[in-house]
Design a protein around this motif. Structure first.
Motif, PDB file in Angstrom:
ATOM      1  N   ASN A 131      65.654  27.744 -47.036  1.00 53.84           N
ATOM      2  CA  ASN A 131      65.540  26.282 -47.140  1.00 53.84           C
ATOM      3  C   ASN A 131      64.801  25.619 -45.977  1.00 53.84           C
ATOM      4  O   ASN A 131      64.828  24.389 -45.844  1.00 53.84           O
TER       5      ASN A 131
ATOM      6  N   ILE B 170      58.435  32.109 -50.941  1.00 53.15           N
ATOM      7  CA  ILE B 170      59.082  31.229 -51.920  1.00 53.15           C
ATOM      8  C   ILE B 170      60.318  31.899 -52.507  1.00 53.15           C
ATOM      9  O   ILE B 170      61.378  31.266 -52.645  1.00 53.15           O
ATOM     10  N   ASP B 171      60.222  33.188 -52.844  1.00 53.25           N
ATOM     11  CA  ASP B 171      61.378  33.936 -53.355  1.00 53.25           C
ATOM     12  C   ASP B 171      62.499  34.008 -52.323  1.00 53.25           C
ATOM     13  O   ASP B 171      63.665  34.195 -52.680  1.00 53.25           O
TER      14      ASP B 171
ATOM     15  N   GLY C  50      63.372  31.536 -50.482  1.00 49.85           N
ATOM     16  CA  GLY C  50      63.955  30.201 -50.310  1.00 49.85           C
ATOM     17  C   GLY C  50      63.241  29.358 -49.286  1.00 49.85           C
ATOM     18  O   GLY C  50      63.690  28.258 -48.946  1.00 49.85           O
TER      19      GLY C  50
ATOM     20  N   LYS D 222      60.191  26.972 -47.827  1.00 46.90           N
ATOM     21  CA  LYS D 222      59.316  25.933 -48.380  1.00 46.90           C
ATOM     22  C   LYS D 222      58.014  25.909 -47.583  1.00 46.90           C
ATOM     23  O   LYS D 222      57.938  25.282 -46.536  1.00 46.90           O
TER      24      LYS D 222
ATOM     25  N   ILE E 253      52.803  30.596 -58.907  1.00 49.94           N
ATOM     26  CA  ILE E 253      53.248  29.608 -57.926  1.00 49.94           C
ATOM     27  C   ILE E 253      52.647  28.260 -58.306  1.00 49.94           C
ATOM     28  O   ILE E 253      51.444  28.149 -58.548  1.00 49.94           O
TER      29      ILE E 253
ATOM     30  N   LEU F 109      57.785  19.268 -52.136  1.00 46.34           N
ATOM     31  CA  LEU F 109      58.614  20.438 -51.820  1.00 46.34           C
ATOM     32  C   LEU F 109      59.916  20.429 -52.619  1.00 46.34           C
ATOM     33  O   LEU F 109      60.366  21.478 -53.089  1.00 46.34           O
ATOM     34  N   SER F 110      60.494  19.251 -52.772  1.00 39.62           N
ATOM     35  CA  SER F 110      61.744  19.137 -53.545  1.00 39.62           C
ATOM     36  C   SER F 110      61.547  19.514 -55.009  1.00 39.62           C
ATOM     37  O   SER F 110      62.477  19.981 -55.667  1.00 39.62           O
TER      38      SER F 110
ATOM     39  N   GLY G 297      59.604  21.870 -55.926  1.00 41.92           N
ATOM     40  CA  GLY G 297      59.200  23.273 -55.974  1.00 41.92           C
ATOM     41  C   GLY G 297      57.695  23.474 -55.968  1.00 41.92           C
ATOM     42  O   GLY G 297      57.200  24.518 -56.413  1.00 41.92           O
TER      43      GLY G 297
END
Length: 293
Positions: free
Chosen positions: A29, A58-59, A61, A63, A123, A170-171, A173
């Motif tokens: 995160n 990304i996998d 977690g 950002k 992605i 980012l929120s 994804g």
């Protein structure tokens, strides 16, 4: 996280996989700003592993925010168009003609190539310039030498970031892929150094790490051995002694400034090494020069 763990384990040969687990927890995160350029962008094999690394991040977690350069591609375009150009202390002098080429190459070519390649990895990425959505407000870059002001033309210094725009992306994804340009309050466009842009975004976004992909292994000592970690006091000494010199000075200063303003760590990484991002973040030793306070 298991998928990420398995991917990282294949890339990093470690007997003790607990290091990977610890780093997965540490960076989950968190925002990581990556300055993408040099051989990592120009070499097809290295660019492929870069996109694989972003997928792993990304996998995991993480950002990521990608800020890209484009110096060699801009040089080639200017040469093709027979437009003369100059550099001064690592900064491209940018007149009106040069600015048009910079914008064309950065926003029309490189930025979209990156988002297309990320989409091949499934992605979701959005390519934007600092001129979009009032993302980066800039002022004219001022440079003084011997009490004389050097005019670099349409070269900018970032002063304000639309952080909420990046937070929203980012929120959702979405990976922001940013071309380093900006505008002032009346809409004048500026070419902004990509390293400077990445450093600026990293501290404004309170990133956990700023990762600068370069064509050197990191900061080397007088015997050409990699220095694994530096604090701010040590950097000043090395610059004064001439150990850090030339084009490395602005990169080091960018890393130092980001750390001063709250980024937990900045790293200069050798982008010529396959899977440089994964190796830096998830192995205990890392692989570049880490800057801390």
């Amino acid at each position: 996280m298991k998928k990420a763990f398995d991917q990282i384990s294949k890339i990093i040969s470690l007997k003790d996989h607990s290091q990977i687990s610890q780093n997965l927890k540490k960076y989950a995160n968190e925002i990581i700003v990556v300055k993408y350029g040099g051989s990592a962008m120009l070499n097809p094999k290295l660019s492929e592993t870069f996109y694989q690394d972003i997928s792993v991040l990304i996998d995991s977690g993480i950002k990521p925010i990608i800020v890209h350069g484009g110096g060699p591609q801009i040089n080639e375009a200017l040469k093709t168009m027979r437009i003369k150009h100059q550099f001064y202390k690592g900064m491209r002098k940018t007149d009106a003609k040069t600015l048009k080429v910079v914008q064309m190459v950065l926003t029309g070519l490189i930025n979209k190539d990156i988002t297309i390649n990320l989409s091949k990895k499934k992605i979701i990425a959005l390519g934007i310039a600092g001129t979009d959505g009032r993302l980066i407000q800039a002022k004219k870059y001022t440079l003084t030498q011997n009490k004389k002001q050097i005019d670099l033309g349409y070269v900018g210094n970032p002063i304000k970031l639309n952080s909420q725009l990046l937070i929203n992306l980012l929120s959702a994804g979405i990976v922001p892929v940013i071309a380093p340009m900006g505008t002032n309050s009346v809409g004048t466009k500026y070419n902004i150094n990509a390293d400077l842009t990445a450093g600026f975004i990293s501290h404004k976004m309170k990133a956990r790490r700023l990762l600068m992909l370069t064509d050197v292994k990191g900061v080397a000592d007088s015997n050409n051995n990699l220095i694994g970690e530096l604090n701010l006091k040590e950097i000043k000494v090395l610059i004064a002694k001439g150990v850090i010199y030339g084009g490395m000075i602005p990169k080091v200063n960018t890393c130092m400034e980001a750390v001063k303003k709250g980024v937990r760590g900045s790293v200069i990484i050798d982008g010529r090494v396959k899977h440089a991002l994964v190796k830096e973040l998830f192995s205990s030793k890392g692989m570049g020069t880490l800057f801390r306070k």
